[in-house]
Scaffold this motif. Structure first.
Motif, PDB file in Angstrom:
ATOM      1  N   PRO A 192       0.817  -1.210   0.000  1.00  0.00           N
ATOM      2  CA  PRO A 192       0.000   0.000   0.000  1.00  0.00           C
ATOM      3  C   PRO A 192       0.851   1.260   0.000  1.00  0.00           C
ATOM      4  O   PRO A 192       2.010   1.248   0.415  1.00  0.00           O
ATOM      5  N   ILE A 195      -2.175   4.869   3.830  1.00  0.00           N
ATOM      6  CA  ILE A 195      -3.516   4.379   4.128  1.00  0.00           C
ATOM      7  C   ILE A 195      -4.245   5.445   4.934  1.00  0.00           C
ATOM      8  O   ILE A 195      -3.714   5.955   5.927  1.00  0.00           O
ATOM      9  N   ILE A 231      -4.662   5.679  -0.211  1.00  0.00           N
ATOM     10  CA  ILE A 231      -5.750   4.725  -0.412  1.00  0.00           C
ATOM     11  C   ILE A 231      -6.640   4.694   0.809  1.00  0.00           C
ATOM     12  O   ILE A 231      -6.158   4.634   1.946  1.00  0.00           O
ATOM     13  N   LEU A 236      -8.679  -0.568   0.440  1.00  0.00           N
ATOM     14  CA  LEU A 236      -7.567  -1.509   0.598  1.00  0.00           C
ATOM     15  C   LEU A 236      -8.073  -2.837   1.154  1.00  0.00           C
ATOM     16  O   LEU A 236      -7.692  -3.912   0.672  1.00  0.00           O
ATOM     17  N   ALA A 254      -0.660  -1.031  -4.098  1.00  0.00           N
ATOM     18  CA  ALA A 254      -2.058  -0.718  -3.807  1.00  0.00           C
ATOM     19  C   ALA A 254      -2.161   0.691  -3.239  1.00  0.00           C
ATOM     20  O   ALA A 254      -1.998   0.902  -2.036  1.00  0.00           O
ATOM     21  N   THR A 255      -2.379   1.644  -4.125  1.00  0.00           N
ATOM     22  CA  THR A 255      -2.629   3.006  -3.694  1.00  0.00           C
ATOM     23  C   THR A 255      -3.597   3.616  -4.682  1.00  0.00           C
ATOM     24  O   THR A 255      -4.094   2.951  -5.586  1.00  0.00           O
ATOM     25  N   THR A 318      -0.151   1.568 -10.358  1.00  0.00           N
ATOM     26  CA  THR A 318      -1.077   0.607  -9.755  1.00  0.00           C
ATOM     27  C   THR A 318      -1.811  -0.195 -10.830  1.00  0.00           C
ATOM     28  O   THR A 318      -2.871  -0.760 -10.581  1.00  0.00           O
ATOM     29  N   LEU A 326      -8.739  -3.703  -7.878  1.00  0.00           N
ATOM     30  CA  LEU A 326      -8.674  -2.549  -6.996  1.00  0.00           C
ATOM     31  C   LEU A 326      -9.614  -1.461  -7.490  1.00  0.00           C
ATOM     32  O   LEU A 326      -9.578  -1.080  -8.651  1.00  0.00           O
ATOM     33  N   CYS A 328     -11.068   2.453  -6.233  1.00  0.00           N
ATOM     34  CA  CYS A 328     -10.866   3.561  -5.307  1.00  0.00           C
ATOM     35  C   CYS A 328     -12.061   4.501  -5.359  1.00  0.00           C
ATOM     36  O   CYS A 328     -12.429   4.976  -6.435  1.00  0.00           O
TER      37      CYS A 328
END
Length: 382
Positions: A192, A195, A231, A236, A254-255, A318, A326, A328
């Motif tokens: 990540p 977070i 994120i 997440l 993972a962002t 990403t 994923l 967002c």
């Protein structure tokens, strides 16, 4: 402007660490796959009551998974009374895990390779997969845009060191290797970025919706065009559970968000989400750092100038994670929900944010900036 990546990473470490059947495994190389029906899993979470852990629990319960939390029982021990809890210590007391079976382990609390290795080796005979939550801070060079999962990771000369404050990224990278060595071909690594959201103990994102909602003149760093990434903890958690359910292995940055977000767009999203009369005064980045010692990331959370040896932190690729599910949520939603959560905290907690400039310090810097501008030096363009 000369910025020290070590300083940024040490700040991240200090604030962040105080953070069976179905379908065939997905190859690490990327690309979306046809999702088969998901079976319910027995999931062990190493941690579970801090920040990411609770979000995982909240996301997993409605999906029908059976959960067990393993931790020392010191952080919010009364949380989730309906969930099985095993008490022990990752560093030397794993007795409660012996002889138990789970489909997957989600490791949210591994920072030292020796400790990660002990957990992974103990659990390897009785679990199908091990998902390790790492960090984008593992990368050796953060001065390029579009860093993907193939980039070189940081190293440390003494691999036995356990000084997380000095070697956060390198130790996380070694912890990834420890997990994979214990469970080769059965390990998933999620890296990540920052977070954020409900439950964040650091206020590194929270500072902005809270400050913008307070209104008035807001010190805004740079010219507004620096890219930022973060994120939402809920996004997440959902992504991690998707990898678990689809039995996906490999490594994933993972962002978010999915497309480039500029600093000015972040602040506008905060204003849209929470209203108020906030007015943004954009202040030259070099002047902030060199003349006022207002530092990116710590004094001005999330912000990292698009020049210097950490400029890539706002533009990490990403693509692989997006191809594997994923998603967002809009920044305005994260800003609104973060402020709503913050307002539920005790008054003494709300009185002093843990990141960002104190109001009196912000006022002093703004006054100095206006004095400089009135003396003939033009301000930065918004």
């Amino acid at each position: 402007m000369k910025l020290s990546r070590r300083g940024l990473m040490q700040g991240a470490a200090a604030l962040g660490s105080l953070w069976a059947t179905g379908c065939a495994s997905t190859k690490e190389g990327g690309g979306s796959t046809q999702a088969a029906p998901v079976s319910k899993k027995k999931i062990l979470i190493l941690g579970g009551t801090g920040f990411l852990g609770p979000a995982l629990v909240e996301a997993a319960k409605p999906r029908g998974h059976t959960l067990t939390l393993f931790n020392r029982g010191k952080t919010r021990p009364g949380l989730f009374p309906e969930v099985e809890k095993l008490q022990g210590d990752r560093d030397g007391n794993l007795e409660a895990l012996k002889g138990r079976q789970w489909d997957v382990v989600i490791d949210t609390s591994g920072y030292v390779p020796r400790v990660v290795r002990a957990s992974a080796e103990l659990l390897a005979p009785n679990v199908e997969r091990y998902l390790f939550v790492s960090t984008i801070s593992v990368y050796k060079d953060m001065d390029v845009h579009g860093i993907d999962e193939s980039a070189a990771v940081a190293t440390v000369e003494d691999e036995k060191t356990e000084d997380v404050s000095q070697h956060y990224g390198a130790l996380k990278a070694l912890s990834e290797k420890a997990a994979e060595a214990a469970m080769p071909g059965r390990t998933t690594v999620v890296r990540p970025g920052l977070i954020v959201g409900e439950g964040d103990p650091t206020d590194r994102f929270t500072y902005w919706p809270v400050r913008v909602a307070r209104g008035g003149e807001v010190l805004a760093p740079g010219d507004g065009a620096d890219p930022v990434q973060f994120i939402d903890v809920r996004d997440l958690a959902s992504f991690i559970l998707g990898l678990v359910e689809q039995r996906t292995v490999g490594t994933f940055n993972a962002t978010g968000p999915a497309s480039t977000l500029l600093m000015r767009e972040l602040l506008e999203a905060c204003r849209t989400a929470n209203g108020g009369d906030a007015r943004f005064t954009w202040v030259d980045a070099d002047w902030l750092v060199e003349q006022q010692k207002v530092m990116p990331w710590s004094d001005m959370p999330i912000w990292i100038p698009r020049s210097g040896d950490s400029k890539g932190m706002g533009r990490v690729s990403t693509a692989r994670a997006l191809a594997h599910g994923l998603k967002c949520r809009p920044t305005v939603d994260t800003a609104r929900d973060t402020l709503a959560w913050f307002k539920t905290l005790p008054p003494e907690r709300q009185q002093k944010l843990r990141s960002g400039l104190a109001p009196e310090r912000e006022s002093a810097v703004l006054a100095a900036w206006h004095q400089r501008s009135s003396a003939g030096s033009p301000p930065a363009s918004p």
